[in-house]
Structure formats: structure tokens, C-alpha cells
Design an enzyme around this catalytic site. Structure first.
Site, mmCIF file in Angstrom:
data_model
loop_
_atom_site.group_PDB
_atom_site.id
_atom_site.type_symbol
_atom_site.label_atom_id
_atom_site.label_comp_id
_atom_site.label_asym_id
_atom_site.label_seq_id
_atom_site.Cartn_x
_atom_site.Cartn_y
_atom_site.Cartn_z
ATOM 1 N N TYR A 115 5.600 7.691 2.138
ATOM 2 C CA TYR A 115 5.855 6.264 1.922
ATOM 3 C C TYR A 115 6.445 6.105 0.515
ATOM 4 C CZ TYR A 115 4.892 1.366 1.064
ATOM 5 O OH TYR A 115 5.017 0.044 0.738
ATOM 6 N N LYS A 213 -0.883 -2.694 7.783
ATOM 7 C CA LYS A 213 -0.067 -2.329 8.946
ATOM 8 C C LYS A 213 -0.883 -2.480 10.238
ATOM 9 C CE LYS A 213 2.573 -1.493 5.460
ATOM 10 N NZ LYS A 213 2.767 -0.170 4.885
HETATM 11 C C1 LIG Z 1 2.702 0.402 3.598
HETATM 12 C C2 LIG Z 1 2.242 1.780 3.422
HETATM 13 C C3 LIG Z 1 1.531 2.164 2.279
HETATM 14 C C4 LIG Z 1 1.229 1.206 1.137
HETATM 15 O O1 LIG Z 1 0.340 0.231 1.537
HETATM 16 P P1 LIG Z 1 0.343 -1.272 0.909
HETATM 17 O O2 LIG Z 1 -0.714 -1.941 1.700
HETATM 18 O O3 LIG Z 1 1.714 -1.817 1.131
HETATM 19 O O4 LIG Z 1 0.045 -1.144 -0.530
HETATM 20 C C5 LIG Z 1 1.112 3.480 2.192
HETATM 21 N N1 LIG Z 1 1.388 4.374 3.162
HETATM 22 C C6 LIG Z 1 2.075 4.038 4.262
HETATM 23 C C7 LIG Z 1 2.344 5.071 5.303
HETATM 24 C C8 LIG Z 1 2.534 2.745 4.429
HETATM 25 O O5 LIG Z 1 3.238 2.418 5.508
#
Ligand SMILES: *Cc1c(COP(=O)(O)O)cnc(C)c1O
Length: 403
Positions: A115, A213
Site C-alpha cells: 500500500y 476498507k
Molecule cells: C488503505 C490501506 C491502508 C491504510 O489504511 P488507512 O485506514 O487508509 O490509514 C493500509 N494497507 C492497505 C492494504 C490499505 O488498502
């Protein structure tokens, strides 16, 4: 009804009931939102387990116990302050708080495809401010991981499937590669969710989620989670969560907890629809390559089939990455033509999203690194939502026609 204690409850049931209990005062079935920042004590130091809301919050605890149960952590007893789930103000805050448990000079082996924000935190923040060193390694290659281990290696950080190239690493093989060394194994499980894979069962020590997510699932809360099954690790994370203070607020804890209850239903639909759209992209002359962990031609198909399962059936998740047979201008036409998919960053919500990693989510990854990973100007990423599949197919066809 109290918290179901049986370890053999299914994840679908744990998503609804895990770590939850009816409020003893009112009988409220859903956990109340406890906004109070402080709690009365009957005598100095004598309280009911709650002193100050950064340290202890009942709504946040409900979410933390739930995710601990979902990921299969045995550390879930209600009154044990070292239970194995932790909620943070974002996924990045969760990852940063885990890094705080390391010491200056420690070495971290991280997946090469990460990410974008994790890559940025490691390379542009933690290196400088915490004196950590990093090796970025393709963890689908276990020999490369072995070769990267040094006497100072204290953390292995894998993401599987990765964002955006959907590379799949073998969690069991990585756990074996550690073989007795004092290295914390951590997996960013955001893409697969505990419905598809539970890293602790493969011998990992820590699971991280961007709860923003799939766990939250409705694109209305930013949240991060850590889970561990190791008592010593749990105490260390609890200490740092409180000491650093990037905790999840009560309202956001409530939203994430409400979202996670339907995770099983949502993941089933995400996986089924993504499989159909992946096949549709594969059949299109406008597409050069489709990467989807559910397809037989995925580069790590064998590992994916073994490791990612929903109800004992192979499940590829809700994310698809594809290379279009066009240039950046053609990719723009494709991305602008959608009417149901929103052109937006993020993923894992009930609504379908599409994005351009090179310009949007992975702009913080240096161009040379992007090129080496295959994040090109004609690469697009879909987060397949739970809308009617026929509508999604028609929308995807509209976009393909516009290329
Ligand atoms: C979005 C995401 C993050 C970061 O998370 P946030 O809630 O945006 O801080 C880390 N790892 C993955 C795989 C992500 O999709």
C-alpha cells in the site's frame, strides 16, 4: 446472553456476536456509544476497569474484542486488559504504532509491493525519525526473504494479496522461514479479510487491517486494527496504543462494529461478482492482462487457492487489477466512462470503485519502483461492490467501449 466462548464458532457468527454482550444496565442489544472521556472512581485508583477514554473505552473494546475473535486470537477474555485486538484512528496509525514497539537500529523486511502509504511511512518517516532500516523483498520468493534476514531483523511485514498488483505470498512458508528467530511476523490482511484468510492460523504474530476498507465496509469510517494471539505482544501493543494515543474514537468504533457484522455476506458477493468481472475483462480485446487471485492463471494461483477460502471454496477477493491495451489517454477515457463505479481512491465498500494507481493511490511510490512492480500508466484497479452484477457488467462494458 453473554459472549459466546466456544472457539469453534464460525466466522459468520463471530462477525455478529464476537466479543459482544447485552448491556447489563439497560439490556441494549447493540453496544452503546460511550462518549465519556473519564470515569468516576470510588476511591483513588478504584474503578470499574475504565479510567480515561484514551486508555479504555467500552465501545472501542467491543470492536477490538470482535476483530480479535474474527482473526482467531485466543486473547479475548472480556476482563483481561491484554486481549488481542486494538483499534486505531487509521490503518496508518495502526502500522505506525506497531513500529513504535521496535528499537532504533532494528531491521524490517517488507514486501516490495505495498500500500502506497505504508511504503511512505517506512521509507520517508520511520527510517529518519526512528532509525529503522528496511529491505523491500518480493515475498513470493522465500529464498529472497531468507537472504534478507540479518541479526538485527525484528519485523517481517507482508501484505497479501498486495495493493495493487495482487501478489499472493505463502503465509505458512514465511512462518517457516523465520524458524526460531526473534522476528515478529505481521500481515496486512486488509484485502483478504478474516473471512478469506487468517494469518494467525499460519503462525503469524500480528494481523493489521485498514478497517476503512472491508471491515467497515461502507466507506464512512477511517479506522485501523491490529490483532495478536501472543500475550507479551498484546501487552506491548496495548502499552504503545495508550502511550502514543492514536486510538479510534467511540463513534468510529461503533460504525466499524456495525459494518463488520455483515462482512460474511458482503465478502461472498464481492468475491462472486469480482470473479465474473475478471472473466469478462479477460475475454475483452481491450485488455492486455488481468490479475485476479481467483483466476487459474494468477502468478501464485496454487498458493491463492490453498490460502484464500470462503466456506471451504477458493475465493479471490473483491479486487481486480488489469492492464488495458491502450495508453494513459485511453485509460482516462475508460475511467471517465463509468456511471456506477465511482472514480475514487479506497476500496472494500458496498459501492464499486475504480481507480488509476499510478496517478492516484500509488503516486507516493517512486517512478522507478512503480515501473519495476508493473504499476504502469495503463494499469487500472477495480473494487467490486455488492450492486447487481448485470448492472456492473453493463457499466464495465461501457468503459471498455470507451477505451
Ligand atoms: C488503505 C490501506 C491502508 C491504510 O489504511 P488507512 O485506514 O487508509 O490509514 C493500509 N494497507 C492497505 C492494504 C490499505 O488498502
Amino acid at each position: 446472553m453473554s459472549t459466546p466462548k466456544h472457539q469453534d464458532l464460525h466466522t459468520e457468527t463471530l462477525a455478529v456476536h464476537g466479543g459482544q454482550h447485552v448491556c447489563p444496565t439497560t439490556g441494549a442489544v447493540m453496544p452503546p456509544v460511550y462518549l465519556s472521556s473519564t470515569y468516576a472512581q470510588s476511591s483513588p485508583g478504584v474503578h470499574q476497569g475504565y479510567e480515561y477514554s484514551r486508555s479504555h473505552n467500552p465501545t472501542r473494546y467491543a470492536l477490538e474484542r470482535c476483530i480479535a475473535r474474527l482473526e482467531g486470537s485466543a486473547l479475548t477474555e472480556d476482563q483481561d486488559p491484554s486481549f488481542g485486538g486494538f483499534a486505531f484512528s487509521s490503518g496508518m496509525a495502526a502500522t505506525a504504532s506497531l513500529l513504535e514497539t521496535l528499537d532504533t537500529g532494528d531491521h524490517v523486511i517488507a514486501m516490495d509491493d505495498l500500500y502506497g502509504g505504508t511504503h511512505r511511512l517506512f521509507q520517508q518517516v520511520a527510517k529518519r525519525s526512528r532509525g529503522l532500516t528496511f529491505s523491500f523483498v518480493d515475498m513470493t520468493d522465500i529464498d529472497a526473504v531468507q537472504a534478507a534476514i540479518t541479526p538485527r531483523t525484528r519485523l517481517l511485514w507482508v501484505e497479501t494479496p498486495t495493493n495493487p498488483m495482487l501478489k499472493v505470498s505463502d503465509l505458512g512458508a514465511l512462518a517457516q522461514a523465520r524458524s526460531g528467530r526473534d522476528i515478529i511476523l505481521a500481515c496486512d490482511n486488509t484485502f483478504a479479510t478474516p473471512m478469506l484468510q487468517r494469518p494467525l492460523e499460519h503462525g503469524f504474530d500480528v494481523v493489521m487491517h485498514s478497517g476503512t476498507k472491508y471491515i467497515g465496509g461502507h466507506s464512512d469510517v477511517v479506522c485501523g486494527l491490529l490483532v495478536t494471539a501472543n500475550t507479551e505482544m498484546a501487552q506491548r501493543i496495548r502499552f504503545h496504543q495508550n502511550a502514543v494515543g492514536s486510538v479510534l474514537g467511540p463513534f468510529d468504533s461503533y460504525l466499524a462494529l456495525r459494518g463488520v457484522k455483515t462482512l460474511a455476506l458482503r465478502m461472498a458477493r464481492h468475491c462472486d461478482s469480482a470473479m465474473e468481472l475478471a472473466k469478462m475483462l479477460e475475454a475483452s480485446p481491450k485488455v492486455q492482462e488481468v490479475i485476479y487471485p481467483g483466476l487459474g492463471n494468477h502468478p501464485q494461483a496454487e498458493v491463492a487457492q490453498r490460502q484464500m477460502q470462503l466456506n471451504s471454496m477458493h475465493a479471490g477477493g473483491g479486487m481486480i487489477t488489469a492492464t488495458l491495451d491502450t495508453d494513459e489517454a485511453g485509460s482516462r477515457r475508460f475511467l471517465e466512462a463509468f456511471e456506477i463505479f465511482s472514480l475514487a481512491e479506497s476500496l472494500g465498500g458496498v459501492e464499486s470503485l475504480v481507480e488509476h494507481p499510478a496517478i492516484m493511490t500509488h503516486a507516493s511510490v517512486p517512478i522507478a519502483d512503480r515501473a519495476a512492480l508493473g504499476i504502469s500508466d495503463n494499469l487500472i484497479r477495480l473494487s467490486v461492490g455488492i450492486e447487481a452484477l448485470v448492472d456492473l457488467k453493463a457499466d464495465l462494458q461501457r468503459a471498455l467501449d470507451a477505451v
